[in-house]
Design a protein around this motif. Sequence first.
Motif, PDB file in Angstrom:
ATOM      1  N   ASN A 170      51.977  59.705  25.960  1.00 37.04           N
ATOM      2  CA  ASN A 170      50.629  58.906  26.094  1.00 37.04           C
ATOM      3  C   ASN A 170      50.823  57.989  25.017  1.00 37.04           C
ATOM      4  O   ASN A 170      51.400  57.762  24.124  1.00 37.04           O
ATOM      5  N   PHE A 171      49.757  56.954  25.350  1.00 38.58           N
ATOM      6  CA  PHE A 171      49.602  55.693  24.714  1.00 38.58           C
ATOM      7  C   PHE A 171      48.651  55.080  24.935  1.00 38.58           C
ATOM      8  O   PHE A 171      47.591  55.344  25.883  1.00 38.58           O
ATOM      9  N   LEU A 230      48.177  55.415  28.945  1.00 36.70           N
ATOM     10  CA  LEU A 230      48.993  56.360  29.582  1.00 36.70           C
ATOM     11  C   LEU A 230      48.774  57.722  29.299  1.00 36.70           C
ATOM     12  O   LEU A 230      48.589  58.038  28.116  1.00 36.70           O
ATOM     13  N   LYS A 231      48.890  58.763  30.135  1.00 38.75           N
ATOM     14  CA  LYS A 231      48.406  59.938  29.851  1.00 38.75           C
ATOM     15  C   LYS A 231      49.266  60.953  30.508  1.00 38.75           C
ATOM     16  O   LYS A 231      49.512  61.060  31.796  1.00 38.75           O
ATOM     17  N   GLY A 278      46.836  55.224  34.344  1.00 40.08           N
ATOM     18  CA  GLY A 278      47.756  55.849  33.496  1.00 40.08           C
ATOM     19  C   GLY A 278      48.221  57.158  33.651  1.00 40.08           C
ATOM     20  O   GLY A 278      48.810  57.650  32.723  1.00 40.08           O
ATOM     21  N   VAL A 279      47.945  57.658  34.878  1.00 39.13           N
ATOM     22  CA  VAL A 279      48.393  58.940  35.348  1.00 39.13           C
ATOM     23  C   VAL A 279      49.388  58.868  36.810  1.00 39.13           C
ATOM     24  O   VAL A 279      48.846  58.134  37.635  1.00 39.13           O
ATOM     25  N   ILE A 280      50.232  59.414  36.701  1.00 39.07           N
ATOM     26  CA  ILE A 280      51.127  59.623  37.907  1.00 39.07           C
ATOM     27  C   ILE A 280      50.582  60.472  38.976  1.00 39.07           C
ATOM     28  O   ILE A 280      50.522  61.549  38.844  1.00 39.07           O
ATOM     29  N   ILE A 281      50.028  59.815  40.047  1.00 39.57           N
ATOM     30  CA  ILE A 281      49.234  60.994  41.003  1.00 39.57           C
ATOM     31  C   ILE A 281      49.930  61.323  42.332  1.00 39.57           C
ATOM     32  O   ILE A 281      49.679  62.031  42.780  1.00 39.57           O
ATOM     33  N   GLU A 282      50.946  60.276  42.341  1.00 42.14           N
ATOM     34  CA  GLU A 282      51.957  60.727  43.362  1.00 42.14           C
ATOM     35  C   GLU A 282      53.425  60.401  43.109  1.00 42.14           C
ATOM     36  O   GLU A 282      53.578  59.338  42.356  1.00 42.14           O
TER      37      GLU A 282
END
Length: 637
Positions: free
Chosen positions: A416-417, A427-428, A611-615
């Motif tokens: 996280n950042f 970033l989550k 901030g999230v990797i969704i794919e």
Amino acid sequence: MQNSNPIHSKINKNEEIKSITYIKKDETKSQKEESTEEENFDHETPLIEKSKQTRELYTETKVQGKVQFDTYKKYFQANGGLVKIVLVLLLTGIVQFLNSSINKMESVWINAEQVLFTNRTDQENLVEANQKRHQMLIVLPIIISITTILMLLNTCFFWVLAAKASLKLHNLLFSNVVRSFMQFFDKNRIGIILNRFSEDILYIDEIVPLTFLHLMGYFAGTVGVVILIATVNASFLIPCIVLNVLVIFIQMYYLKTGNALKRLEFLTRSPLIGYIKATLDGLPTIRMSKIQNTLREEFDRHQDLYASCSYMYKCCEKAFHFVIATDEIILLTFAIILFLALDDKTATGKVGLVLSQIYRLTNTQHLLYRMVTRLENQMTTVERVLEYTKQKQENKDGLVIEHWPKQCEIQFKNVNFSYKNDQHQVLKHLNFTIKNKEKVAIVGRSGSGKTTLISTLARLYDYEGNIFIDNVDIKTLPVDFLRSKISVVPQEPTIFSGTLRENIDPTKQHADDDIWKTIKTVKLSLFQNLDEKIDANLSVCQKQLICLCRALVRRDKIVIFDEINASVDSETEALIQKIISENFAEYTVIAIIHKLRYILDFDLVLVVDKGVIIESGSPSSLLKNKNGMLSNLFKRQ
């Protein structure tokens, strides 16, 4: 006690902002109404509404009050310490003592000449006067020569110490700035930082030492003249002390205003420098958008603000000088009345000595107070430089591991950042693994967190969670060691002033054959010699190829490409992609890409949004999902 408050160069709803584009309020107005609108063009509704929120462009801390003693102490320590400063002061005192002795001898000589000219009957006085004349002819030139030599030695020694102090403070400033966290550069714009390295260092280089030198000379001169006059008539000390105490009280009030204005002058110069730098960097865009007049008006506002502060400081300084001059006129008038109207028993030589010294006293005392106040104002530059030496530094400690990394497997675990250490996270909860020799593409909209993600890998920012490379937490490694194992090719190519060799191999660790091999690999044929100076007129494509050479010659097993194709033409883009696929096959590659035409060349794609990797997955599998974000981005291109 010092208080700090932020000084902002702001654009808010109360400022007069002239918009670039306007819209007409009513297309059906009459011709007369349209002509009225043209006359009042600046009052039309702007296309971009003014924000109600204050937008801070340049934020800088302004210290209030007097310059603290600790600032002087650190400056003297940079000069070489107390012993060397005392030596300079001692030499200054000796030089002034010899100067006062010369003036005293001149008065003795004048008295002797008066006796020889007026009293020709008293043989005893004539013999004594004649002896004094011969003594002065021998002694006076010797003392003048010694005084000149000591003065030159003292001046040279002082400037050597001043140069040492300036170099030490500059190196301290530079080392602390380059070792600061990226938050420092996010908070302080380039104009603010350049102002420290330009105007502030200029003052420490040239102006502050000169003021110190003059201050020591004028102080010693003032003390010497007062003592010399007191030996003739001690009653002169009374008005001298009274008037000087009065000036000191006035000076104390002036310093509060003078220091504040000088600090404000330096603060308002930062936006001016930053605006020039930003304008030069964006000159092609400015000309293409035809907004030169708008930017010229904004620059004029910054310049007017700086000029106003500078002019106000000069006016305040001149007003204080006027008060000092008035004080000196009163002192000179009193001395003339005392020695010419009320005292008729003093010898001619002594009267001449006193009058000449009083005239000198009025000048030296006036300049002494000017130097004291000016030095206090100028020491704010040392204060500002020392402020940047207190920034939080990157931790250089850690364990150096030999022959690391080997497998180059990268793991993000719950990373996280947040830029401002608040609840708004950029970033989550990132969790993913990049295998050895895998080619990974990071895709997402602007502002989604792509660049921040690779910044955490290089530890440019402090983050929460863990990042492992070969099962080693990178937080346990020295920052310099970690970054020496990762090659980064940025979006905006960075070229150094110097030769081609210095740009491709700055650390001078590789042979010429290896450098030429990389040059041929990227087909950079315009250079014939490694020691050839880099031309400032190189195209963006040529600069990007030089940066690619830099990554090739280093042969780091982890390579990061940050949208390197964003600013190059299609031919160079194809060449770069071919070089990457052919020469980085044995490396772990992480690439931020915006143009998705080469997305199939990668093994893994990470799609980032807010901030999230969704794919995540292979390009082919993600493109098959017609409702997926990667598929939608690909269709738009």
